[in-house]
Design a protein around this motif. Structure first.
Motif, PDB file in Angstrom:
ATOM      1  N   ARG A 215      -7.756   6.056   2.660  1.00  0.00           N
ATOM      2  CA  ARG A 215      -6.396   6.587   2.593  1.00  0.00           C
ATOM      3  C   ARG A 215      -6.296   7.563   1.431  1.00  0.00           C
ATOM      4  O   ARG A 215      -6.922   7.355   0.390  1.00  0.00           O
ATOM      5  CB  ARG A 215      -5.373   5.458   2.410  1.00  0.00           C
ATOM      6  CG  ARG A 215      -5.366   4.435   3.550  1.00  0.00           C
ATOM      7  CD  ARG A 215      -4.517   3.234   3.190  1.00  0.00           C
ATOM      8  NE  ARG A 215      -4.555   2.200   4.217  1.00  0.00           N
ATOM      9  CZ  ARG A 215      -3.653   2.062   5.188  1.00  0.00           C
ATOM     10  NH1 ARG A 215      -2.624   2.918   5.237  1.00  0.00           N
ATOM     11  NH2 ARG A 215      -3.748   1.108   6.087  1.00  0.00           N
ATOM     12  N   ALA A 216      -5.479   8.609   1.621  1.00  0.00           N
ATOM     13  CA  ALA A 216      -5.310   9.600   0.561  1.00  0.00           C
ATOM     14  C   ALA A 216      -3.925  10.227   0.657  1.00  0.00           C
ATOM     15  O   ALA A 216      -3.428  10.474   1.756  1.00  0.00           O
ATOM     16  CB  ALA A 216      -6.382  10.691   0.672  1.00  0.00           C
ATOM     17  N   LYS A 217      -3.298  10.473  -0.493  1.00  0.00           N
ATOM     18  CA  LYS A 217      -2.032  11.199  -0.522  1.00  0.00           C
ATOM     19  C   LYS A 217      -2.310  12.656  -0.185  1.00  0.00           C
ATOM     20  O   LYS A 217      -3.258  13.256  -0.691  1.00  0.00           O
ATOM     21  CB  LYS A 217      -1.395  11.102  -1.902  1.00  0.00           C
ATOM     22  CG  LYS A 217      -1.029   9.686  -2.333  1.00  0.00           C
ATOM     23  CD  LYS A 217       0.120   9.136  -1.502  1.00  0.00           C
ATOM     24  CE  LYS A 217       0.554   7.766  -2.015  1.00  0.00           C
ATOM     25  NZ  LYS A 217       1.661   7.198  -1.208  1.00  0.00           N
ATOM     26  N   GLU A 235       0.969   9.569   2.944  1.00  0.00           N
ATOM     27  CA  GLU A 235      -0.383   9.014   2.927  1.00  0.00           C
ATOM     28  C   GLU A 235      -1.059   9.237   4.274  1.00  0.00           C
ATOM     29  O   GLU A 235      -0.511   8.896   5.318  1.00  0.00           O
ATOM     30  CB  GLU A 235      -0.329   7.515   2.618  1.00  0.00           C
ATOM     31  CG  GLU A 235      -1.707   6.897   2.428  1.00  0.00           C
ATOM     32  CD  GLU A 235      -1.629   5.433   2.066  1.00  0.00           C
ATOM     33  OE1 GLU A 235      -1.882   5.082   0.885  1.00  0.00           O
ATOM     34  OE2 GLU A 235      -1.296   4.622   2.956  1.00  0.00           O
ATOM     35  N   LEU A 268      -5.045  18.133  -0.019  1.00  0.00           N
ATOM     36  CA  LEU A 268      -5.296  16.913  -0.781  1.00  0.00           C
ATOM     37  C   LEU A 268      -4.832  17.003  -2.230  1.00  0.00           C
ATOM     38  O   LEU A 268      -4.855  16.001  -2.950  1.00  0.00           O
ATOM     39  CB  LEU A 268      -6.789  16.564  -0.728  1.00  0.00           C
ATOM     40  CG  LEU A 268      -7.347  16.253   0.669  1.00  0.00           C
ATOM     41  CD1 LEU A 268      -8.837  15.968   0.601  1.00  0.00           C
ATOM     42  CD2 LEU A 268      -6.613  15.078   1.304  1.00  0.00           C
ATOM     43  N   LEU A 301     -11.162  11.945  -6.148  1.00  0.00           N
ATOM     44  CA  LEU A 301     -11.055  11.505  -4.768  1.00  0.00           C
ATOM     45  C   LEU A 301     -12.030  10.362  -4.513  1.00  0.00           C
ATOM     46  O   LEU A 301     -13.017  10.191  -5.237  1.00  0.00           O
ATOM     47  CB  LEU A 301     -11.385  12.648  -3.787  1.00  0.00           C
ATOM     48  CG  LEU A 301     -10.416  13.831  -3.672  1.00  0.00           C
ATOM     49  CD1 LEU A 301     -10.987  14.858  -2.690  1.00  0.00           C
ATOM     50  CD2 LEU A 301      -9.032  13.385  -3.229  1.00  0.00           C
ATOM     51  N   ASN A 302     -11.755   9.614  -3.463  1.00  0.00           N
ATOM     52  CA  ASN A 302     -12.737   8.649  -2.972  1.00  0.00           C
ATOM     53  C   ASN A 302     -14.078   9.364  -2.769  1.00  0.00           C
ATOM     54  O   ASN A 302     -14.118  10.489  -2.278  1.00  0.00           O
ATOM     55  CB  ASN A 302     -12.228   8.062  -1.657  1.00  0.00           C
ATOM     56  CG  ASN A 302     -13.227   7.148  -0.978  1.00  0.00           C
ATOM     57  OD1 ASN A 302     -14.170   7.612  -0.357  1.00  0.00           O
ATOM     58  ND2 ASN A 302     -13.010   5.863  -1.099  1.00  0.00           N
ATOM     59  N   LEU A 305     -14.787  10.596   0.721  1.00  0.00           N
ATOM     60  CA  LEU A 305     -13.871  11.669   1.083  1.00  0.00           C
ATOM     61  C   LEU A 305     -14.272  12.967   0.380  1.00  0.00           C
ATOM     62  O   LEU A 305     -14.277  14.044   0.979  1.00  0.00           O
ATOM     63  CB  LEU A 305     -12.439  11.282   0.709  1.00  0.00           C
ATOM     64  CG  LEU A 305     -11.318  12.238   1.126  1.00  0.00           C
ATOM     65  CD1 LEU A 305     -11.300  12.419   2.636  1.00  0.00           C
ATOM     66  CD2 LEU A 305      -9.971  11.717   0.625  1.00  0.00           C
TER      67      LEU A 305
END
Length: 416
Positions: A215-217, A235, A268, A301-302, A305
């Motif tokens: 998940r990412a904003k 999200e 992102l 970031l992850n 990702l």
């Protein structure tokens, strides 16, 4: 005794039935609900992940998508005037509102909302017939005739002075919807906007399955080729088939069958301008503990990702110290405009609501079908799809209330 028949025992149908029973003098009108499920409210029980997000404090026309925004305004005004939250409060429901304006029962239990409605229906003598499948409805001089089939497969015929069609659209067939409402609207001569799944996830042409569950904003924008259709911030959830999350699902309200070349772009880093982001990336390099791409994303970031974004920008994996200013600019551009094409909405089973339906110009502000006194269409049957967050239930409950009250008023004045 005059009779109002409600086709469908979902949110709109139950509200219509209860409102009609509340509005008619005792003994003046019989109200009957027909539902094909063994129990009413099956879809209502699933809303809000079982918590029943029944309304929102931010109701506005901009929160709804329809082919005719001008026709929406008087109808939404009627829904607002029906005051669903005040009505629930008068029924004894205590609610709570979260920071995003989403309204829930204080118990966070959708089952409590349904039990409350069922209790009041029983108290007012509303007849509820479940496992009852509507087959046809015809109009005659004395009103309407409904042919349906009971749980044993036996045909039943009901006469009605007023009929409120609240049978929903095509979304969620596992909850008992079969599209009868919109089909029947077409049979009545109503103009339909093309149907499509709304508030659902998106399948992409080349999903990156390694990102599933991340998940990412982000700021998500929907395009038809190069034309921007809509954009939302929230999200994003990456899945093994594509993209999900509330902002993605909200985008699907605009993904009508007329959109032939859909694409989604993800930003992102929505709070950072592209040039500033490029400078930020370049300035990080001397601070990194290593010189691999994996080291670069620490704290940003992850890792998976970041790796996928790096590959999308076409940058080499090794020795980030050697990247040029042009390459950092390319990475920043990709991070601000990560494009996903070949989009297909997930099917009706995953869709929370139906896009399209009976054109809003076909009904009066009371939700009565134009040219057919005593016939109403409410809720998801109509061409109106709200945002995630209680907007669709506000429409369902409010349109049901408006129609139920008007039907009772119409019959009682006619009787006098």
């Amino acid at each position: 005794m005059q009779q109002i028949v409600i086709l469908g025992g979902g949110a709109a149908g139950l509200a219509a039935a209860l409102a009609a029973a509340q509005s008619a003098p005792a003994g003046a009108v019989r109200v009957t609900v027909l539902d094909r499920n063994p129990r009413c409210g099956k879809k209502l029980l699933a809303t809000g992940n079982g918590r029943c997000n029944l309304d929102n404090t931010g109701i506005a026309p901009e929160q709804y998508f329809t082919a005719d925004p001008a026709a929406l305004r008087p109808l939404l005004a009627a829904v607002d005037a029906a005051a669903p939250l005040e009505w629930f409060a008068a029924l004894g429901l205590y609610t709570r509102t979260d920071e995003a304006g989403r309204v829930y029962p204080y118990s966070n239990q959708a089952a409590d909302v349904l039990a409350l409605l069922e209790g009041h229906l029983a108290r007012l003598g509303v007849e509820v017939r479940t496992s009852c499948t509507v087959q046809t409805l015809s109009q005659n001089r004395s009103g309407y005739t409904i042919l349906c089939e009971d749980a044993e497969g036996q045909d039943q015929t009901l006469r009605a002075d007023a009929v409120i069609c609240a049978m929903g659209g095509n979304a969620g067939p596992q909850f008992g919807t079969d599209g009868f409402g919109t089909r029947f609207a077409a049979q009545c001569g109503g103009r339909l906007e093309p149907l499509y799944p709304c508030l659902t996830a998106l399948q992409t042409a080349k999903p990156n399955r390694s990102l599933a569950g991340i998940r990412a904003k982000a700021h998500a924008a929907l395009y038809n080729s190069s034309t921007l259709l809509a954009d939302y911030r929230g999200e994003v959830q990456f899945t093994d088939y594509g993209l999900s999350g509330i902002c993605i699902m909200d985008l699907t309200r605009h993904l009508t069958p007329a959109v032939k070349s859909p694409a989604v772009e993800l930003d992102l880093f929505p709070d950072v301008a592209e040039d500033a982001l490029s400078a930020l990336f370049a300035a990080r390099v001397p601070l990194l503990p290593g010189d691999m791409a994996a080291d670069f994303w620490l704290g940003l970031l992850n890792a998976k990702l970041g790796r996928a974004l790096w590959q999308a920008a076409g940058l080499p994996d090794a020795d980030v110290h050697r990247l040029s200013a042009a390459q950092w600019q390319k990475l920043a551009h990709t991070a601000k405009h990560w494009r996903f094409e070949g989009l297909t909405p997930c099917g009706w089973r995953q869709a929370q609501t139906t896009g399209g339906g009976l054109a809003l110009t076909e009904v009066e502000p009371t939700f009565q079908f134009k040219g057919c006194p005593g016939l109403y269409f409410v809720g998801e049957t109509l061409d109106c799809a709200g945002s995630c967050g209680g907007f669709n239930l506000h429409w369902a409950f409010g349109s049901g209330l408006a129609a139920g009250r008007d039907a009772a008023k119409h019959l009682c004045s006619r009787k006098r």
